[in-house]
Design a protein around this motif. Sequence first.
Motif, PDB file in Angstrom:
ATOM      1  N   VAL A 293      36.830  82.046  43.748  1.00  0.00           N
ATOM      2  CA  VAL A 293      35.883  82.098  44.608  1.00  0.00           C
ATOM      3  C   VAL A 293      34.767  82.828  43.983  1.00  0.00           C
ATOM      4  CG1 VAL A 293      34.617  82.949  47.265  1.00  0.00           C
ATOM      5  CG2 VAL A 293      37.111  80.880  46.835  1.00  0.00           C
ATOM      6  N   TYR A 294      36.151  84.000  43.069  1.00  0.00           N
ATOM      7  CA  TYR A 294      34.996  85.446  43.015  1.00  0.00           C
ATOM      8  C   TYR A 294      34.766  85.611  41.613  1.00  0.00           C
ATOM      9  CZ  TYR A 294      36.582  86.672  48.143  1.00  0.00           C
ATOM     10  OH  TYR A 294      36.469  86.187  49.667  1.00  0.00           O
ATOM     11  N   THR A 295      35.314  84.722  41.202  1.00  0.00           N
ATOM     12  CA  THR A 295      34.957  84.739  39.536  1.00  0.00           C
ATOM     13  C   THR A 295      33.426  83.844  39.546  1.00  0.00           C
ATOM     14  OG1 THR A 295      36.878  83.112  39.125  1.00  0.00           O
ATOM     15  CG2 THR A 295      37.063  85.576  39.209  1.00  0.00           C
ATOM     16  N   ARG A 305      32.817  81.750  51.129  1.00  0.00           N
ATOM     17  CA  ARG A 305      33.939  80.941  51.527  1.00  0.00           C
ATOM     18  C   ARG A 305      33.850  82.357  52.457  1.00  0.00           C
ATOM     19  NH1 ARG A 305      33.284  77.275  49.756  1.00  0.00           N
ATOM     20  NH2 ARG A 305      34.020  75.897  48.191  1.00  0.00           N
ATOM     21  N   ASN A 306      33.533  81.330  54.266  1.00  0.00           N
ATOM     22  CA  ASN A 306      33.612  82.546  55.338  1.00  0.00           C
ATOM     23  C   ASN A 306      32.648  84.193  55.114  1.00  0.00           C
ATOM     24  OD1 ASN A 306      35.396  81.293  57.191  1.00  0.00           O
ATOM     25  ND2 ASN A 306      36.898  81.890  55.582  1.00  0.00           N
ATOM     26  N   MET A 307      31.308  83.657  54.593  1.00  0.00           N
ATOM     27  CA  MET A 307      30.965  84.912  54.512  1.00  0.00           C
ATOM     28  C   MET A 307      29.462  84.738  55.499  1.00  0.00           C
ATOM     29  SD  MET A 307      28.909  85.951  50.437  1.00  0.00           S
ATOM     30  CE  MET A 307      31.112  85.957  49.887  1.00  0.00           C
ATOM     31  N   SER A 308      29.167  86.312  55.918  1.00  0.00           N
ATOM     32  CA  SER A 308      28.063  86.302  56.397  1.00  0.00           C
ATOM     33  C   SER A 308      26.887  86.543  56.051  1.00  0.00           C
ATOM     34  CB  SER A 308      27.990  88.189  56.826  1.00  0.00           C
ATOM     35  OG  SER A 308      27.326  88.041  56.009  1.00  0.00           O
ATOM     36  N   PHE A 309      26.068  85.372  57.158  1.00  0.00           N
ATOM     37  CA  PHE A 309      25.108  84.711  56.055  1.00  0.00           C
ATOM     38  C   PHE A 309      23.926  86.292  55.245  1.00  0.00           C
ATOM     39  CE2 PHE A 309      20.340  83.582  55.846  1.00  0.00           C
ATOM     40  CZ  PHE A 309      20.564  82.265  55.103  1.00  0.00           C
ATOM     41  N   GLU A 310      24.083  87.606  55.779  1.00  0.00           N
ATOM     42  CA  GLU A 310      23.678  88.031  55.312  1.00  0.00           C
ATOM     43  C   GLU A 310      24.161  88.943  53.874  1.00  0.00           C
ATOM     44  OE1 GLU A 310      23.655  93.125  56.754  1.00  0.00           O
ATOM     45  OE2 GLU A 310      24.693  92.374  57.517  1.00  0.00           O
ATOM     46  N   ASN A 311      25.810  89.050  53.402  1.00  0.00           N
ATOM     47  CA  ASN A 311      26.102  88.856  52.236  1.00  0.00           C
ATOM     48  C   ASN A 311      25.519  87.335  51.833  1.00  0.00           C
ATOM     49  OD1 ASN A 311      27.225  91.013  53.060  1.00  0.00           O
ATOM     50  ND2 ASN A 311      28.938  90.674  53.320  1.00  0.00           N
ATOM     51  N   ILE A 312      25.429  86.509  52.005  1.00  0.00           N
ATOM     52  CA  ILE A 312      25.114  85.248  51.352  1.00  0.00           C
ATOM     53  C   ILE A 312      23.562  86.148  51.007  1.00  0.00           C
ATOM     54  CG2 ILE A 312      24.107  82.736  51.715  1.00  0.00           C
ATOM     55  CD1 ILE A 312      26.763  82.424  53.305  1.00  0.00           C
ATOM     56  N   ALA A 313      22.609  85.988  51.854  1.00  0.00           N
ATOM     57  CA  ALA A 313      21.128  86.797  51.310  1.00  0.00           C
ATOM     58  C   ALA A 313      21.516  87.407  49.877  1.00  0.00           C
ATOM     59  CB  ALA A 313      20.310  86.959  52.452  1.00  0.00           C
ATOM     60  N   LYS A 314      21.834  88.434  50.322  1.00  0.00           N
ATOM     61  CA  LYS A 314      22.088  89.746  49.626  1.00  0.00           C
ATOM     62  C   LYS A 314      22.521  89.072  47.575  1.00  0.00           C
ATOM     63  CE  LYS A 314      23.026  93.716  52.078  1.00  0.00           C
ATOM     64  NZ  LYS A 314      24.446  94.343  52.648  1.00  0.00           N
ATOM     65  N   LYS A 315      22.895  87.963  48.059  1.00  0.00           N
ATOM     66  CA  LYS A 315      23.428  87.115  46.046  1.00  0.00           C
ATOM     67  C   LYS A 315      22.368  86.163  46.468  1.00  0.00           C
ATOM     68  CE  LYS A 315      28.826  87.692  47.256  1.00  0.00           C
ATOM     69  NZ  LYS A 315      29.335  89.009  46.327  1.00  0.00           N
ATOM     70  N   LEU A 316      21.628  86.299  46.974  1.00  0.00           N
ATOM     71  CA  LEU A 316      20.806  84.778  46.602  1.00  0.00           C
ATOM     72  C   LEU A 316      19.383  85.772  45.877  1.00  0.00           C
ATOM     73  CD1 LEU A 316      21.220  82.401  49.530  1.00  0.00           C
ATOM     74  CD2 LEU A 316      21.502  82.036  47.033  1.00  0.00           C
ATOM     75  N   GLU A 330      20.536  86.804  64.756  1.00  0.00           N
ATOM     76  CA  GLU A 330      21.250  86.678  65.293  1.00  0.00           C
ATOM     77  C   GLU A 330      22.269  85.688  64.032  1.00  0.00           C
ATOM     78  OE1 GLU A 330      21.244  84.196  68.626  1.00  0.00           O
ATOM     79  OE2 GLU A 330      20.695  85.739  69.181  1.00  0.00           O
ATOM     80  N   LEU A 331      21.329  84.696  63.037  1.00  0.00           N
ATOM     81  CA  LEU A 331      22.170  84.050  62.344  1.00  0.00           C
ATOM     82  C   LEU A 331      22.796  85.563  61.121  1.00  0.00           C
ATOM     83  CD1 LEU A 331      21.681  81.652  60.397  1.00  0.00           C
ATOM     84  CD2 LEU A 331      19.678  82.251  58.999  1.00  0.00           C
ATOM     85  N   SER A 332      22.252  86.660  60.749  1.00  0.00           N
ATOM     86  CA  SER A 332      22.817  87.364  59.792  1.00  0.00           C
ATOM     87  C   SER A 332      24.270  88.060  59.946  1.00  0.00           C
ATOM     88  CB  SER A 332      22.389  89.068  59.500  1.00  0.00           C
ATOM     89  OG  SER A 332      20.918  89.019  59.408  1.00  0.00           O
ATOM     90  N   SER A 333      24.882  87.846  60.738  1.00  0.00           N
ATOM     91  CA  SER A 333      26.641  88.007  61.214  1.00  0.00           C
ATOM     92  C   SER A 333      27.330  86.762  61.056  1.00  0.00           C
ATOM     93  CB  SER A 333      26.372  88.757  62.469  1.00  0.00           C
ATOM     94  OG  SER A 333      25.956  87.946  63.614  1.00  0.00           O
ATOM     95  N   GLN A 334      26.227  85.263  61.434  1.00  0.00           N
ATOM     96  CA  GLN A 334      27.374  84.069  61.244  1.00  0.00           C
ATOM     97  C   GLN A 334      27.612  83.664  59.746  1.00  0.00           C
ATOM     98  OE1 GLN A 334      24.997  80.200  63.107  1.00  0.00           O
ATOM     99  NE2 GLN A 334      24.383  82.387  64.005  1.00  0.00           N
ATOM    100  N   THR A 335      29.250  83.089  59.903  1.00  0.00           N
ATOM    101  CA  THR A 335      29.282  83.000  57.989  1.00  0.00           C
ATOM    102  C   THR A 335      29.572  81.876  58.107  1.00  0.00           C
ATOM    103  OG1 THR A 335      31.993  82.760  60.008  1.00  0.00           O
ATOM    104  CG2 THR A 335      31.293  84.970  59.180  1.00  0.00           C
ATOM    105  N   PHE A 336      29.978  81.298  57.035  1.00  0.00           N
ATOM    106  CA  PHE A 336      29.128  80.053  56.146  1.00  0.00           C
ATOM    107  C   PHE A 336      30.067  79.866  55.635  1.00  0.00           C
ATOM    108  CE2 PHE A 336      25.601  81.100  58.693  1.00  0.00           C
ATOM    109  CZ  PHE A 336      25.373  80.126  59.077  1.00  0.00           C
ATOM    110  N   ASN A 337      30.110  78.263  55.090  1.00  0.00           N
ATOM    111  CA  ASN A 337      30.898  78.458  53.809  1.00  0.00           C
ATOM    112  C   ASN A 337      30.318  77.302  52.596  1.00  0.00           C
ATOM    113  OD1 ASN A 337      34.276  79.646  54.148  1.00  0.00           O
ATOM    114  ND2 ASN A 337      33.724  77.651  56.175  1.00  0.00           N
ATOM    115  N   ALA A 338      29.843  77.396  51.228  1.00  0.00           N
ATOM    116  CA  ALA A 338      29.257  76.726  51.165  1.00  0.00           C
ATOM    117  C   ALA A 338      29.513  76.958  49.095  1.00  0.00           C
ATOM    118  CB  ALA A 338      27.103  77.455  51.095  1.00  0.00           C
ATOM    119  N   SER A 339      29.011  76.089  48.474  1.00  0.00           N
ATOM    120  CA  SER A 339      29.117  75.903  46.980  1.00  0.00           C
ATOM    121  C   SER A 339      28.036  75.351  46.944  1.00  0.00           C
ATOM    122  CB  SER A 339      30.610  74.886  47.094  1.00  0.00           C
ATOM    123  OG  SER A 339      31.424  76.020  46.750  1.00  0.00           O
TER     124      SER A 339
END
Length: 370
Positions: A293-295, A305-316, A330-339
């Motif tokens: 997941v991390y590589t 994996r179980n990542m907050s949308f705030e962190n997903i946005a930063k990676k995008l 409210e969306l920022s702190s919610q966690t999601f799974n996606a590939s």
Amino acid sequence: MTKQEFFDLLSKYESGKCSKSEEKLLFDFYEQFQTNDLIANWSSLEIEQSRVAILKKINATINNQEPKKNWKKRLAIAATIIGFIGLGSFFYKSFYDYDFVPENAITLTLEDGTVRVIKPEDDAKLFDLDGRTIGWQNASGLFYTAEKTLNKIVYNTLKVPYGKSFKLVLSDGTTVYVNSGSEIKFPIQFIKGFNRTVFLTGEAYFEVAENKIQPFIVSAANLNIRVLGTKFNVNAYPEDKTEEIVLVEGSVALYNKNSHYNPTKCTILKPGFQAKHSIKTNQTKVENVLTEVYTSWMNGELVFRNMSFENIAKKLERHYNVEIQIENKELSSQTFNASFGQEPLLKVLESLKENYGIAYKQEKNKITIY
């Protein structure tokens, strides 16, 4: 001008004994390089001698801090001579006095602050400020060698912008894959008697060459990661709230960068585990994870994996070189799974919209999430 006359004049130019008229002769000779093959019968040694002589003069001129208007033209002329002599576009371009570095360019900063723009398609040797070959570049990345013995540590800094990644091989054979929005400062050659220390801001994956005598240390935001030979990923972007170290193979020791290494007080990480260090609390949490997941970013993939949308946005943002603004707090702190594989950004956004009902609006490279 004959070949011997050129070398005689070049020698005078290097020693600073050229008159203005002689300098003009030398520069005029340069002008003819563009229309005549004047060095077809020169040996490779003679070509190398002329390159080194010009380069020494360039360095002397810069070190003497002549007014920019006096030496800027000389840099361009000398570098162009070197380019025509046949040492390749990388060396030629690297000695330009850059008034403007493209915002989205991969750059290499030398020990004196000179900035070289790295184009992944280039294929040429890499020189230091004294004209010594210290490595080469090709489509695969930058490769440093240990052919020359140095008596002091000299650093280069590689900076990779958003939307790109780059491979770096250090002089000891250690391979570093540098992710987007990251910067790594490293010695062009490791010196005996000193630790192999590099400084990372952002994210990189390390495959460290084993050396039981010289530990390899990655100095990140708040932590030092000390290894002898192993494979691991470090995520330490300054805007993030945590530093994350994921160990794939071998073992690593983690300790505060403001402290001395003490094997009895550091955190030891085993393969398949992640250390997550909180910047706010200065506490480190260790847990078992799927290292893939991390590589995955090294293959151009995105796995959350179980990542907050705030962190997903930063990676995008880093991966696609865009700006993302989240209006839905409210969306920022919610966690999601996606590939995601190597899909374009629009397909990723549409997938998030379809699976999670996330609304968005795109205006050029700015994304607004509602």
